[in-house]
Design a protein around this motif. Structure first.
Motif, short mmCIF file in Angstrom:
data_model
loop_
_atom_site.label_atom_id
_atom_site.label_comp_id
_atom_site.label_asym_id
_atom_site.label_seq_id
_atom_site.Cartn_x
_atom_site.Cartn_y
_atom_site.Cartn_z
N UNK A 41 -8.89 -2.34 -10.68
CA UNK A 41 -8.15 -1.15 -11.12
C UNK A 41 -9.05 0.07 -11.01
N UNK A 42 -8.55 1.11 -10.34
CA UNK A 42 -9.33 2.34 -10.20
C UNK A 42 -10.56 2.17 -9.33
N UNK A 43 -10.46 1.26 -8.39
CA UNK A 43 -11.60 0.97 -7.51
C UNK A 43 -11.13 1.05 -6.06
N UNK A 101 -2.88 0.11 -4.33
CA UNK A 101 -1.73 0.51 -5.15
C UNK A 101 -1.30 -0.60 -6.10
N UNK A 102 -2.08 -1.66 -6.16
CA UNK A 102 -1.83 -2.79 -7.05
C UNK A 102 -3.20 -3.26 -7.53
N UNK A 161 5.95 0.13 -2.10
CA UNK A 161 5.09 0.77 -3.10
C UNK A 161 5.09 2.30 -2.97
N UNK A 162 5.95 2.82 -2.08
CA UNK A 162 6.14 4.26 -2.01
C UNK A 162 5.34 4.99 -0.95
N UNK A 222 -0.44 2.95 6.32
CA UNK A 222 -1.45 2.47 5.37
C UNK A 222 -2.10 1.25 6.01
N UNK A 223 -3.43 1.24 6.02
CA UNK A 223 -4.11 0.03 6.51
C UNK A 223 -3.57 -1.18 5.79
#
Lengths: 182, 182
Positions: free
Chosen positions: B164-166, B158-159, B80-81, B86-87
């Motif tokens: 979304x946006x949370x 990231x998914x 995912x880049x 990342x945890x």
């Protein structure tokens, strides 16, 4: 290359990384890569670190392969009424590794059930149907890593896994040199 | 009892037998018992020896729970880049067991993804949708064996796994004495 000599025979298959038995073929990681359940021609089977291990490069069968059903084991045969010992894919896996003196983790990875027919209902229901593989149908898996492959011709004879009224049989296995036969 | 305090938070869950970490909750063995994918109120989660370990005895959420998607791990965040650390649920599992000095096998069992919404298409396709769990929705799992339960509030941002946006959040966990509250 695995040939379903007599037809209708399910083959439980696993691959382990030759250098690290903590890496093994993993159905959930494979689904994350393909975006769907099942296994189709051209799909890569990923290991539990998301690295490709095997690719299904040839399949002359109707294409039924299952990644959802666990290997049969003695507990399963107890449920089916067997009181004594019954050959099972779980024990076959550990016996094969022991015979080859391969040190693996003491747990059974989820198998790739070649030729196994498990339709998924619209409500998510699973049912085990007799295989559609005909005598001589074959699959070819290409190793994409240095792997140990374990195969078990499933000895299930109390469910329609390997057909109805048909005794489980062996299958034909050949290792083909892909360098000379691309 | 696991309460989705802020809503939309996925929780990866595992149970291991306290006496034998080679026994753990297993999606495939659970499906063989229920006859279908998914997890519904009243279902028993079986271990890899087909013994019941946990029962879903209460669920005030819309009932989306996934048993198909593997835990997020660093390899997934690389895809995912993400370049640095990342945890991830995989590391959370091993860190939780190490913190409790529990000796487990060096592999990650397939998780039970509480509150995770993964519709299965008619063609077997899988897609990860934002959860429908509302703030305060809760599930209660009854231990049917002497188990160690590991939980990871999924840090996937990231998914749409956790909405979304949370930003991912913690959840509320309570151990309820079922002897006094049947």
């Amino acid at each position: 290359m695995i040939t379903n000599t007599s037809g209708e025979q399910v083959v439980d298959a696993w691959a382990l990384a030759a250098s690290d038995s903590r890496r093994f073929t993993s159905a959930p990681h494979t689904w994350m890569s393909t975006g769907r359940l099942g296994l189709r021609l051209g799909d890569d089977l990923l290991d539990n670190t998301r690295r490709p291990m095997l690719r299904l490069v040839e399949d002359t069968s109707p294409g039924d392969h299952d990644l959802l059903i666990p290997s049969c084991d003695l507990a399963r045969y107890r449920q089916l009424g067997v009181e004594g010992y019954h050959d099972n894919c779980r024990d076959n896996y550990f016996e094969a590794l022991a015979a080859a003196a391969i040190d693996a983790l003491p747990f059974l990875p989820q198998p790739i059930n070649l030729f196994m027919r498990v339709p998924i209902g619209r409500d998510g229901s699973l049912s085990i149907h007799p295989p559609r593989a005909a005598p001589g149908d074959r699959v070819r898996l290409r190793a994409l890593d240095d792997v140990v492959v374990v195969l078990s011709a499933c000895p299930q004879d109390l469910a329609p896994t390997n057909g109805i009224g048909r005794a489980p049989t062996g299958v034909d296995v050949a290792v083909v040199d892909t360098e000379s036969r691309p």
